[in-house]
Enzyme design. Structure first.
Site, PDB file in Angstrom:
ATOM      1  N   VAL A 104       0.833  -1.207   0.000  1.00  0.00           N
ATOM      2  CA  VAL A 104       0.000   0.000   0.000  1.00  0.00           C
ATOM      3  C   VAL A 104       0.870   1.261   0.000  1.00  0.00           C
ATOM      4  CG1 VAL A 104      -1.900  -1.182   1.187  1.00  0.00           C
ATOM      5  CG2 VAL A 104      -0.179   0.039   2.548  1.00  0.00           C
ATOM      6  N   HIS A 120      -4.274  -4.212  -2.437  1.00  0.00           N
ATOM      7  CA  HIS A 120      -4.688  -3.901  -1.065  1.00  0.00           C
ATOM      8  C   HIS A 120      -4.857  -2.402  -0.832  1.00  0.00           C
ATOM      9  CE1 HIS A 120      -3.036  -8.054   0.437  1.00  0.00           C
ATOM     10  NE2 HIS A 120      -4.166  -8.161  -0.245  1.00  0.00           N
ATOM     11  N   THR A 189       7.076 -11.845  -0.943  1.00  0.00           N
ATOM     12  CA  THR A 189       5.828 -12.049  -0.207  1.00  0.00           C
ATOM     13  C   THR A 189       5.868 -13.408   0.495  1.00  0.00           C
ATOM     14  OG1 THR A 189       3.411 -12.266  -0.333  1.00  0.00           O
ATOM     15  CG2 THR A 189       4.638 -12.883  -2.309  1.00  0.00           C
ATOM     16  N   SER A 190       5.249 -13.446   1.697  1.00  0.00           N
ATOM     17  CA  SER A 190       5.183 -14.710   2.439  1.00  0.00           C
ATOM     18  C   SER A 190       4.164 -15.656   1.815  1.00  0.00           C
ATOM     19  CB  SER A 190       4.824 -14.440   3.901  1.00  0.00           C
ATOM     20  OG  SER A 190       3.586 -13.753   3.971  1.00  0.00           O
TER      21      SER A 190
HETATM   22  C1  BJW Z   1      12.218 -10.045   1.187  1.00  0.00           C
HETATM   23  C2  BJW Z   1      13.132  -9.081   1.517  1.00  0.00           C
HETATM   24  C3  BJW Z   1      13.914  -8.575   0.489  1.00  0.00           C
HETATM   25  C4  BJW Z   1      12.118  -9.586   3.294  1.00  0.00           C
HETATM   26  N1  BJW Z   1      13.717  -9.029  -0.741  1.00  0.00           N
HETATM   27  N2  BJW Z   1      12.055 -10.488  -0.042  1.00  0.00           N
HETATM   28  C5  BJW Z   1      -8.617 -18.575   2.617  1.00  0.00           C
HETATM   29  C6  BJW Z   1      -8.005 -19.306   3.611  1.00  0.00           C
HETATM   30  C7  BJW Z   1      -7.706 -18.697   4.832  1.00  0.00           C
HETATM   31  C8  BJW Z   1      -8.011 -17.364   5.088  1.00  0.00           C
HETATM   32  C9  BJW Z   1      -8.603 -16.644   4.080  1.00  0.00           C
HETATM   33  C10 BJW Z   1      -8.894 -17.244   2.870  1.00  0.00           C
HETATM   34  N3  BJW Z   1      -9.464 -16.299   2.074  1.00  0.00           N
HETATM   35  C11 BJW Z   1      -9.516 -15.137   2.752  1.00  0.00           C
HETATM   36  C12 BJW Z   1      -9.015 -15.319   3.983  1.00  0.00           C
HETATM   37  C13 BJW Z   1      -8.936 -14.275   5.022  1.00  0.00           C
HETATM   38  C14 BJW Z   1      -7.752 -13.330   4.857  1.00  0.00           C
HETATM   39  C15 BJW Z   1      -6.463 -14.149   4.852  1.00  0.00           C
HETATM   40  O1  BJW Z   1      -5.843 -14.411   3.830  1.00  0.00           O
HETATM   41  N4  BJW Z   1      -6.012 -14.535   6.044  1.00  0.00           N
HETATM   42  C16 BJW Z   1      -4.777 -15.308   6.188  1.00  0.00           C
HETATM   43  C17 BJW Z   1      -3.683 -14.406   6.793  1.00  0.00           C
HETATM   44  C18 BJW Z   1      -5.076 -16.494   7.057  1.00  0.00           C
HETATM   45  N5  BJW Z   1      -7.876 -12.544   3.661  1.00  0.00           N
HETATM   46  C19 BJW Z   1      -8.650 -11.446   3.647  1.00  0.00           C
HETATM   47  O2  BJW Z   1      -9.321 -11.140   4.608  1.00  0.00           O
HETATM   48  C20 BJW Z   1      -8.701 -10.643   2.360  1.00  0.00           C
HETATM   49  N6  BJW Z   1     -10.057 -10.446   1.996  1.00  0.00           N
HETATM   50  C21 BJW Z   1     -10.810 -11.402   1.516  1.00  0.00           C
HETATM   51  O3  BJW Z   1     -10.391 -12.512   1.252  1.00  0.00           O
HETATM   52  O4  BJW Z   1     -12.106 -11.027   1.334  1.00  0.00           O
HETATM   53  C22 BJW Z   1     -13.062 -11.999   0.911  1.00  0.00           C
HETATM   54  C23 BJW Z   1     -14.389 -11.287   0.833  1.00  0.00           C
HETATM   55  C24 BJW Z   1     -15.135 -11.377  -0.335  1.00  0.00           C
HETATM   56  C25 BJW Z   1     -16.376 -10.727  -0.405  1.00  0.00           C
HETATM   57  C26 BJW Z   1     -16.855  -9.993   0.686  1.00  0.00           C
HETATM   58  C27 BJW Z   1     -16.106  -9.888   1.847  1.00  0.00           C
HETATM   59  C28 BJW Z   1     -14.869 -10.538   1.917  1.00  0.00           C
HETATM   60  C29 BJW Z   1      -8.110  -9.264   2.595  1.00  0.00           C
HETATM   61  C30 BJW Z   1      -6.657  -9.312   2.932  1.00  0.00           C
HETATM   62  C31 BJW Z   1      -6.158  -7.915   3.281  1.00  0.00           C
HETATM   63  C32 BJW Z   1      -4.728  -7.947   3.778  1.00  0.00           C
HETATM   64  N7  BJW Z   1      -4.425  -6.700   4.353  1.00  0.00           N
HETATM   65  C33 BJW Z   1      -3.059  -6.440   4.786  1.00  0.00           C
HETATM   66  C34 BJW Z   1      -3.033  -5.049   5.442  1.00  0.00           C
HETATM   67  C35 BJW Z   1      -3.222  -3.997   4.347  1.00  0.00           C
HETATM   68  C36 BJW Z   1      -3.292  -2.615   4.891  1.00  0.00           C
HETATM   69  C37 BJW Z   1      -2.031  -2.202   5.584  1.00  0.00           C
HETATM   70  O5  BJW Z   1      -0.932  -2.276   5.023  1.00  0.00           O
HETATM   71  O6  BJW Z   1      -2.155  -1.781   6.714  1.00  0.00           O
HETATM   72  O7  BJW Z   1      -2.165  -6.488   3.671  1.00  0.00           O
HETATM   73  S1  BJW Z   1      -2.396  -7.678   5.887  1.00  0.00           S
HETATM   74  C38 BJW Z   1      -0.754  -7.626   5.244  1.00  0.00           C
HETATM   75  O8  BJW Z   1      -0.424  -8.898   4.639  1.00  0.00           O
HETATM   76  C39 BJW Z   1      -0.800  -6.593   4.104  1.00  0.00           C
HETATM   77  C40 BJW Z   1       0.049  -7.273   3.062  1.00  0.00           C
HETATM   78  O9  BJW Z   1      -0.223  -6.736   1.776  1.00  0.00           O
HETATM   79  C41 BJW Z   1      -0.317  -8.717   3.217  1.00  0.00           C
HETATM   80  C42 BJW Z   1       0.693  -9.681   2.644  1.00  0.00           C
HETATM   81  O10 BJW Z   1       1.909  -9.599   3.316  1.00  0.00           O
HETATM   82  P1  BJW Z   1       3.283  -9.751   2.542  1.00  0.00           P
HETATM   83  O11 BJW Z   1       3.422  -8.649   1.585  1.00  0.00           O
HETATM   84  O12 BJW Z   1       3.408 -11.115   2.027  1.00  0.00           O
HETATM   85  O13 BJW Z   1       4.342  -9.447   3.709  1.00  0.00           O
HETATM   86  P2  BJW Z   1       4.952 -10.477   4.792  1.00  0.00           P
HETATM   87  O14 BJW Z   1       5.510  -9.656   5.894  1.00  0.00           O
HETATM   88  O15 BJW Z   1       4.001 -11.547   5.158  1.00  0.00           O
HETATM   89  O16 BJW Z   1       6.146 -11.181   3.986  1.00  0.00           O
HETATM   90  C43 BJW Z   1       7.285 -10.457   3.575  1.00  0.00           C
HETATM   91  C44 BJW Z   1       8.196 -11.382   2.796  1.00  0.00           C
HETATM   92  O17 BJW Z   1       9.262 -10.617   2.258  1.00  0.00           O
HETATM   93  C45 BJW Z   1       8.812 -12.499   3.636  1.00  0.00           C
HETATM   94  O18 BJW Z   1       8.629 -13.744   2.956  1.00  0.00           O
HETATM   95  C46 BJW Z   1      10.301 -12.133   3.689  1.00  0.00           C
HETATM   96  O19 BJW Z   1      11.151 -13.269   3.717  1.00  0.00           O
HETATM   97  C47 BJW Z   1      10.447 -11.362   2.406  1.00  0.00           C
HETATM   98  N8  BJW Z   1      11.546 -10.401   2.375  1.00  0.00           N
HETATM   99  N9  BJW Z   1      13.033  -8.842   2.908  1.00  0.00           N
HETATM  100  C48 BJW Z   1      12.797  -9.999  -0.949  1.00  0.00           C
HETATM  101  N10 BJW Z   1      14.830  -7.605   0.739  1.00  0.00           N
END
Ligand code: BJW
Length: 244
Positions: A104, A120, A189-190
């Site tokens: 974001v 997001h 991404t994780s």
């Molecule tokens: C490096 C590095 C370097 C480090 N170079 N790499 C099915 C199963 C289970 C659960 C669900 C499902 N479907 C939906 C869900 C629920 C939920 C979900 O997925 N939960 C799981 C966590 C269990 N999903 C949702 O709720 C989503 N909505 C949805 O599905 O709605 C359905 C719906 C339909 C119709 C009506 C109503 C609902 C929404 C998800 C929103 C996520 N929001 C966040 C916050 C955003 C706002 C903010 O920033 O404040 O988004 S959470 C957070 O996680 C953020 C990120 O975009 C997102 C992903 O994280 P990311 O980018 O992967 O970061 P990290 O920290 O996890 O990983 C970083 C990686 O980088 C690591 O691997 C490091 O090793 C690596 N790294 N340095 C390269 N230099």
């Protein structure tokens, strides 16, 4: 960093269509914290259910806004890094290129990426919590939560919280890019958050060569054709050098 595998180099050189999904890791080298890393991740210091759900905002909009204002300032103070810039250059070189990001922070757009879907939302958007539309707030609006100039309802940050649907147009663009590409790059991404984490799997089912770039193994490592262990900036710059 590991070298660029021969097969990836040749597939990328031949690719007519490339799609990319980025996560917080690509912005880590700019100084933006990731979410889930053990010591430094945002979720190591705060609970997502207190800050990143619609219920949290209803319960305590001030707390949520304080946190997002802090993050806005943090991002204003940093610059896009070599990984963001390498993706801009890749877009210039590939005829059909699409970038989906879960981030974001707006750093891809600041770097110059054009064909971009922010899955997001964006930290810097102000959205009326009642009407779901973007609003312009007066510069010196210090009320928390800010009030919608149209209806007086609370204004929230324009990001997607847990339990909320992703923006439809952006998700459709990301799905279509995943279904139609030759090479799919998964960067920093994780792979834990749905529905974004399903995109590389769709790409693979549709015939793409799927590559992960990450210093660590992730939830998606076993589902990709090729994992490159390294920092996003280093690996993406090497990929470009390999392309010549
Ligand atoms: C490096 C590095 C370097 C480090 N170079 N790499 C099915 C199963 C289970 C659960 C669900 C499902 N479907 C939906 C869900 C629920 C939920 C979900 O997925 N939960 C799981 C966590 C269990 N999903 C949702 O709720 C989503 N909505 C949805 O599905 O709605 C359905 C719906 C339909 C119709 C009506 C109503 C609902 C929404 C998800 C929103 C996520 N929001 C966040 C916050 C955003 C706002 C903010 O920033 O404040 O988004 S959470 C957070 O996680 C953020 C990120 O975009 C997102 C992903 O994280 P990311 O980018 O992967 O970061 P990290 O920290 O996890 O990983 C970083 C990686 O980088 C690591 O691997 C490091 O090793 C690596 N790294 N340095 C390269 N230099």
């Amino acid at each position: 960093m590991e070298g660029i595998p021969e097969e990836l180099g040749s597939r990328l050189a031949k690719a007519e269509s490339v799609a990319v999904l980025t996560g917080a890791g690509i912005s880590a080298e700019s100084g933006v914290p990731t979410f889930r890393e053990a010591q430094t991740g945002l979720w190591a210091r705060w609970h997502p259910e207190d800050l990143a759900t619609p219920q949290a905002f209803q319960r305590n909009p001030r707390l949520v806004w304080d946190w997002y204002r802090w993050r806005r300032q943090l991002v204003r103070d940093v610059e896009p890094n070599s990984g963001h810039l390498a993706l801009v250059e890749l877009e210039r070189r590939v005829s059909d290129f699409h970038l989906s990001t879960q981030n974001v922070d707006g750093l891809h757009r600041r770097a110059g990426s054009r064909n971009l879907s922010e899955l997001h939302g964006n930290l810097f958007r102000d959205v009326c919590a009642y009407e779901g539309i973007d609003v312009d707030l007066p510069a010196a609006d210090d009320e928390l939560p800010p009030r919608c100039p149209r209806c007086g309802g609370p204004v929230r940050p324009g990001v997607v919280w847990f339990g909320e649907p992703l923006p439809r147009a952006e998700l459709l663009e990301a799905e279509s890019a995943a279904a139609g590409c030759d090479v799919y790059l998964l960067v920093g991404t994780s792979g834990l958050v749905q529905p974004a984490a399903g995109l590389p799997l769709s790409a693979r089912r549709a015939g793409a060569y799927v590559v992960e770039i990450n210093p660590e193994t992730t939830a998606l490592t076993e589902s990709v054709h090729c994992s490159i262990r390294g920092l996003a900036g280093d690996v993406l710059v090497s990929l470009l050098e390999r392309l010549g």
